[in-house]
Design a protein around this motif. Structure first.
Motif, PDB file in Angstrom:
ATOM      1  N   SER A 170       0.835  -1.207   0.000  1.00  0.00           N
ATOM      2  CA  SER A 170       0.000   0.000   0.000  1.00  0.00           C
ATOM      3  C   SER A 170       0.867   1.253   0.000  1.00  0.00           C
ATOM      4  N   TYR A 196      -6.873  -4.496  -6.954  1.00  0.00           N
ATOM      5  CA  TYR A 196      -6.528  -4.217  -5.550  1.00  0.00           C
ATOM      6  C   TYR A 196      -5.116  -3.644  -5.530  1.00  0.00           C
ATOM      7  N   CYS A 199      -4.886  -0.447   0.756  1.00  0.00           N
ATOM      8  CA  CYS A 199      -6.001  -0.058   1.619  1.00  0.00           C
ATOM      9  C   CYS A 199      -5.693   1.230   2.382  1.00  0.00           C
ATOM     10  N   SER A 200      -4.733   2.015   1.897  1.00  0.00           N
ATOM     11  CA  SER A 200      -4.455   3.319   2.494  1.00  0.00           C
ATOM     12  C   SER A 200      -5.452   4.338   1.930  1.00  0.00           C
ATOM     13  N   LEU A 204      -7.043   3.456  -1.763  1.00  0.00           N
ATOM     14  CA  LEU A 204      -8.428   2.988  -1.794  1.00  0.00           C
ATOM     15  C   LEU A 204      -9.158   3.483  -3.037  1.00  0.00           C
ATOM     16  N   THR A 207      -8.375   0.881  -5.665  1.00  0.00           N
ATOM     17  CA  THR A 207      -8.831  -0.467  -5.334  1.00  0.00           C
ATOM     18  C   THR A 207     -10.317  -0.558  -5.615  1.00  0.00           C
ATOM     19  N   TYR A 212     -13.693  -3.280  -0.145  1.00  0.00           N
ATOM     20  CA  TYR A 212     -12.698  -2.291   0.262  1.00  0.00           C
ATOM     21  C   TYR A 212     -13.144  -0.862  -0.040  1.00  0.00           C
ATOM     22  N   THR A 214     -15.486   2.519   0.600  1.00  0.00           N
ATOM     23  CA  THR A 214     -16.009   3.166   1.793  1.00  0.00           C
ATOM     24  C   THR A 214     -16.821   4.388   1.398  1.00  0.00           C
TER      25      THR A 214
END
Length: 513
Positions: A170, A196, A199-200, A204, A207, A212, A214
Motif C-alpha cells: 500500500s 486491488y 487499503c491506504s 483505496l 482499489t 474495500y 467506503t
C-alpha cells in the motif's frame, strides 16, 4: 452429468512424476508415501512426508486467544474458516498449528512467502544482522541498503534504476501515485475494476473491490475502467490469454489478432474520452489481478493501453506486489510477460519472504520530478534488517532456481487442475501462470454464475480438513487462489490436486442429497 459424478466410486490415487527433490529432505524417498491401496470416497489423500518436527506449542490457550481477539483486535472479520487456525510454526511449504496438525501451504500468507517459511539461509542472514545492527534511518548510510539496491537494480531493465525503499505494498503504491502526479502535473489516475492496489486512504481510490470501498472521502482523482477479463467479461475465449490453461469459451481470435483485445481497448478509450481529463497522471495495472481471483487480460492489451496512456501525458505503473520475483515462471517480472516497459514498478510481499518490506523503482527523470516537489523520507524503509533479508531472498531465488521451478511445477499444476475443470461442471475456469493460479467456481459452466459463497466456503473447509490451505478471491469470493511458496514439488502438487478433487466430490454428494 459430469464424468466425475459418474465415477464417484473410482479410486483416488496419487500420480507421481519425476519430482524435484528438496535439498532439505535428502533422506526421504518419494516412493515411501505412494499408497498402492485404493482410497475410499471420503479417505484423505495421503500427505507427502516432511522430516521437520515442530516444537511443542506452549503458548496461550485457544479460547484465550479468541477472547483477546474479540476484546482487543480489529472487529473486521478476516479470519479463514469456521474455527480460525492458530498457527504455531512454519517450515518451507509447511505450516503447523497449535495442536500439531500439518498443512501444505498453497497461499503463502496471501502470496507473501516466496522462498519458503523460515528458509534457513534467510533465517541465518537475519540472525547475523540482528546481532550487528537492527536499525538506522536513511539519514545514515549502511552497507545492507546499498548492497540490496545494487542487487535489485541489476534485475530491472533500463531505465528503471532508481529505488525507493518502503514497508508495504500500500505504501509503495501510495508513493507511486504521488510520483505520477508530481511528474505529469496531472491528477487523474486510472485502474481496472476488480483491481486491488492497497487499503491506504490514497490507494483505496484505485482499489475497485466492493469490500474495500467506503462511503468516506478517499482516493480523489481515481477512475476505474472495465477489466478485460476473458472468462467473465463480455469478450474473450480459448486463444486470448498467456496461460497453459485457456478458458473453454470459444472465440475466433488468431495468434496475431485478438478480437477480444480490440473490444476491451475500445472500452479503455471510452474511459479516456469520458471519465478523465484530457491529460492524466497515470495508469495502474497488476500484470495479473490477484485479489480479484487471478484474472488475466488478453494478450497485447497492456501494450496498447500503455501507448494510449502515454499519449495523454500519463505514466504507466506496474503493480508487481503479487506477480514479481519469478513467481510467474517465464519471466522475473510480470510486466515482462506483456512485453511492456512501465515507468514505475511497485513491489512488496515476496520481496522479503514475509518480512515487512517494499520498494518503488522508477526512472531517474521521474525520481527527480518527485525530489523537486517533496523531501521524501521513510523512517523504516531500507533498514539494515529488511535489506539483509531482501538480499538473502534474491540469492535463494537464484541459487535454488525457484523461477524455473515456478515455470515447471506451475505448468504441471495448471494442466492437472484443468482436468478437474473438464470433470466438474462447477469448476468454471482454471487460469494463471507459474505459481499464481485461480480456480473459479460457478453454478454451472453454461451460466457462469458464481457458486454461492456458503458452498465455496464448505469446499474451502474440506480442503483445510484434509491438510491443504488455499486462498479465496474474486468479486463474489468465488475463486480459489493458489500461490504456494516457490519451492514446492510435483508430489505436493499431486497431493493438493487430489485433495481438491476429493473436496469437489464431497460437495457434489452434498448437492445430490
Amino acid at each position: 452429468m459430469t464424468s466425475a459424478w459418474r465415477h464417484l466410486r473410482r479410486a483416488l490415487c496419487l500420480e507421481i512424476s519425476s519430482p524435484r527433490t528438496s535439498k532439505l529432505c535428502p533422506s526421504l524417498s518419494h516412493a515411501s508415501w505412494i499408497s498402492g491401496t485404493k482410497l475410499g470416497l471420503h479417505s484423505k489423500p495421503k500427505m507427502p512426508p516432511c522430516d521437520f518436527l515442530p516444537e511443542k506449542y506452549q503458548s496461550l490457550a485457544y479460547n484465550h486467544i479468541l477472547e483477546i481477539h474479540k476484546k482487543h483486535l480489529s472487529p473486521v472479520a478476516t479470519a479463514f474458516f469456521q474455527k480460525p487456525l492458530l498457527l504455531h510454526q512454519g517450515h518451507m511449504e509447511w505450516l503447523f498449528d497449535s495442536e500439531g496438525n500439518r498443512y501444505l501451504d498453497f497461499f503463502s500468507g496471501i502470496v507473501t512467502v516466496s522462498v519458503g517459511h523460515c528458509h534457513p539461509k534467510v533465517n541465518a542472514a537475519a540472525q547475523k544482522q540482528l546481532s550487528c545492527l537492527w536499525h538506522t534511518s536513511s539519514v545514515f548510510f549502511h552497507p545492507p541498503m546499498h548492497t540490496y539496491a545494487e542487487k535489485l537494480s541489476a534485475l530491472l531493465p533500463e531505465p528503471l534504476k532508481v529505488i525507493f525503499l518502503v514497508n508495504s505494498g500500500s505504501e509503495a503504491n501510495d508513493l507511486a501515485m504521488l510520483m505520477a502526479r508530481a511528474h505529469s502535473n496531472n491528477t487523474d489516475i486510472i485502474s481496472f475494476r476488480g483491481a486491488y492496489h492497497g487499503c491506504s486512504p490514497y490507494t483505496l481510490g484505485m482499489t475497485n473491490v466492493v469490500a474495500y470501498k467506503t462511503g468516506l472521502s478517499s482516493g480523489m482523482g481515481c477512475r476505474s475502467t472495465m477489466c478485460p477479463d476473458v472468462f467473465r467479461g463480455p469478450w474473450g475465449g480459448s486463444h486470448c490469454r498467456d496461460s497453459p490453461a485457456q478458458t473453454i469459451r470459444k472465440c475466433s481470435c488468431v495468434p496475431d489478432c485478438c478480437q477480444a483485445k480490440e473490444q476491451y481497448i475500445e472500452q479503455f478509450k471510452d474511459t479516456l474520452n469520458t471519465s478523465v481529463a484530457k491529460s492524466i497522471a497515470g495508469f495502474f495495472a497488476e500484470p495479473i489481478q490477484g485479489v480479484n481471483g487471478i484474472v488475466q487480460y488478453p494478450k497485447g492489451f497492456l501494450k496498447e493501453a500503455f501507448k494510449l496512456v502515454r499519449e495523454r501525458g500519463g505514466v504507466c505503473i506496474a503493480d508487481e506486489v503479487q506477480t514479481g520475483f519469478g513467481r510467474l515462471g517465464s519471466h522475473f517480472w510480470g510486466f515482462q510477460t506483456h512485453d511492456v516497459m512501465p515507468d514505475i514498478v511497485t513491489m512488496a510481499k515476496g520481496i522479503g519472504n514475509g518480512f515487512p518490506m517494499a520498494a518503488v523503482v522508477t526512472t531517474p527523470e521521474i525520481a527527480r520530478s518527485l525530489a523537486k516537489r517533496l523531501l521524501h523520507f521513510n523512517t523504516f524503509g531500507g533498514n539494515p534488517l529488511a535489506c539483509t533479508i531482501g538480499s538473502a531472498v534474491l540469492e535463494v531465488i537464484e541459487e535454488e532456481k525457484l523461477q524455473e521451478n515456478c515455470q515447471e511445477v506451475g505448468t504441471y499444476m495448471l494442466l492437472k487442475l484443468a482436468k478437474l475443470r473438464d470433470e466438474f461442471d462447477i469448476v468454471g475456469d482454471v487460469r494463471g501462470k507459474g505459481l499464481m493460479i485461480g480456480i473459479e467456481m460457478v453454478q454451472d459452466k453454461m451460466s457462469r454464475q458464481p457458486l454461492p459463497p456458503q458452498e465455496v466456503s464448505q469446499i474451502h473447509e474440506d480442503c483445510k480438513n484434509m491438510g491443504l490451505i488455499v486462498g479465496r478471491g474474486g468479486i463474489f469470493s468465488q475463486t480459489f487462489r493458489i500461490a504456494p511458496p516457490m519451492c514446492i514439488t510435483k508430489p505436493e502438487v499431486d497431493f493438493a490436486v487430489e485433495v481438491f478433487r476429493s473436496a469437489l466430490i464431497q460437495h457434489m454428494e452434498r448437492r445430490a442429497k
